[in-house]
Enzyme design. Sequence first.
Site, short mmCIF file in Angstrom:
data_model
loop_
_atom_site.label_atom_id
_atom_site.label_comp_id
_atom_site.label_asym_id
_atom_site.label_seq_id
_atom_site.Cartn_x
_atom_site.Cartn_y
_atom_site.Cartn_z
N ASP A 18 -12.13 6.61 3.95
CA ASP A 18 -10.88 6.45 4.70
C ASP A 18 -10.41 4.99 4.68
OD1 ASP A 18 -8.71 7.20 6.18
OD2 ASP A 18 -9.80 7.40 8.08
N ARG A 59 -7.34 -0.71 1.30
CA ARG A 59 -7.82 -2.00 0.79
C ARG A 59 -8.27 -1.88 -0.65
NH1 ARG A 59 -12.03 -2.25 5.62
NH2 ARG A 59 -10.26 -1.15 6.54
N LYS A 77 -10.22 12.60 8.27
CA LYS A 77 -9.66 12.27 9.58
C LYS A 77 -9.60 13.52 10.45
CE LYS A 77 -6.45 8.61 8.09
NZ LYS A 77 -7.05 7.52 8.89
N ASP A 119 1.74 6.62 5.31
CA ASP A 119 0.76 5.60 4.92
C ASP A 119 1.23 4.83 3.69
OD1 ASP A 119 -1.53 4.32 5.70
OD2 ASP A 119 -2.88 5.57 4.47
N LYS A 121 0.86 -1.19 0.00
CA LYS A 121 0.00 0.00 0.00
C LYS A 121 0.89 1.24 0.00
CE LYS A 121 -3.07 2.66 3.11
NZ LYS A 121 -3.92 2.65 4.30
N GLU A 163 -9.29 3.32 2.33
CA GLU A 163 -8.81 3.42 0.95
C GLU A 163 -7.70 2.42 0.63
OE1 GLU A 163 -7.59 5.08 3.37
OE2 GLU A 163 -5.46 4.91 2.99
#
Length: 495
Positions: A345, A349, A275, A286, A263, A347
Amino acid sequence: MKITTKGLNLERIKADAYLLACFEDKKLLEESFNFLETNTGKPVDGLIKDDFKGKNSQLKSFYHAGRRFILTGLGKRKLCTLEILRCSTARAMKAADSNGNKSVALFLYDGELIDYSFEEIITGQVEASLLSLYKFNKYIHNKKDTPKDQINEIIFLTSQAKKRNVEKHINTAVIIAESNINARDLGNEPSNIATPQYVAGVINSYGKKYGFNVKTFDKKALVKMKMGCLLAVAQGSANEPRMVVMTYNGGKKGQKPYAIVGKGVTFDTGGISIKPSQGMESMKMDMNGAAAVIGTMNAVARLKLKVNLIGIVGLTENMPGGSAYKPGDIITSYDGKTVEVLNTDAEGRLVLADCVSYATEFKPKCIIDLATLTGAALIALGHTSTALISNNDELSEKLIKAGNDTFERLWRLPDWDDYDRLIDSEVADVANIGQGRLAGTITGALFIKRFVKDYPWAHLDIAGTGMSPKAGDYVPKFSTGVGVRLLTRMFKDSQ
Ligand code: BES
Ligand code: ZN
Ligand code: ZN
């Protein structure tokens, strides 16, 4: 960093500090002091012997015979693990670094430890040495007040200098540590710099430098391929997404490749399901899953491991904006499934769904994905262990073993159908979140599972382990590069 290996004769070695790990056992500690005394020709001060007992975590820095020594305790030999050896090495290195020493000579422990091979003992110390010195300070102009990168030379000292492949083990460890650091650097790079395009560029230059193939898919290519989930996440951003596919063929021709998928959300605002601003800056990390994939490709290629390996990263921002995807949207994935977006949020996956679908086209031996996927992983396991969800026991065991060996530990959670039902949608083939906050790490994983067909698959949720709120001995604050040592170890073991 200049790295050399030498024998134990101190007369031939010049360094600002000499680091020696000692056991707490009376006889062994005596041997350590005897060793110092015969090597320097001078008795060690009685006060130093009184002070330093070799306890785990104990450090003693002193001048002796015109040199600075730093002794670091290992505790009782019977209880000493490889991790204790790593941490105690790291502590001594850091002490030398904060003393302002530029060159250090480390006496490698090259004896035995219960349960660990000679190679592990050597590589453990070398990895810990380099990893402990990591700093992300490239943006600080006035480095005077900050811990600067002072040590620029490490001399590894061993009685086995030319024997037992010591130099080879040291080289291996240096490559693995540097690859881990590559991942940390990518994770820590702020998102205004590390855009999808920038990360793709970095991968390209690694591919050229270390010898793996890189193919980049830009937005136009992704639209043509109908990567609807990745594109949906990206559609609120000015910076366009990329998918990058790395290929390394060190194994036999025709041998099935391993596929690792990361990811790479270069910044996760949450999108329209935005968020809270408190702590949002950490969402520049992330993309730690992608960073781990990239670091592992570097390590595997540089070590020339005899495996075939595909690395895939999905790179995008997750932004709110006039064109952003919204809760309630129904999007179509690369493999043709419709997905109801209940929370923008969730996202990661979505990004991974398309990337793992793409991975199946290589008919891989297995698919391993890595992602900072859920806050729930942090709640369940803290920063101590990575959550593992898998459809395959054999693959899980291999990963768990590599995790224990590298101390990048994994804890397995179930992939049962009961949980899978939670992501059924009333209006599409699947929903991108489960119901309420129940079993968030598992439902996130099982969303990805719906896209792996029947391939052996393992999902590593590194939300807790990829980012650290405080520095450990050789794991820094912020991006940790977790996954690189783990996966490289697994591939090394399965050649
Ligand atoms: N990137 C986050 C997960 C995360 C949170 C990683 C904290 C590291 C630290 C992910 O995209 C996310 O926001 N997940 C949501 C999922 C939820 C909406 C089902 C979460 O965990 O809250
Ligand atoms: Zn998110
Ligand atoms: Zn995210």
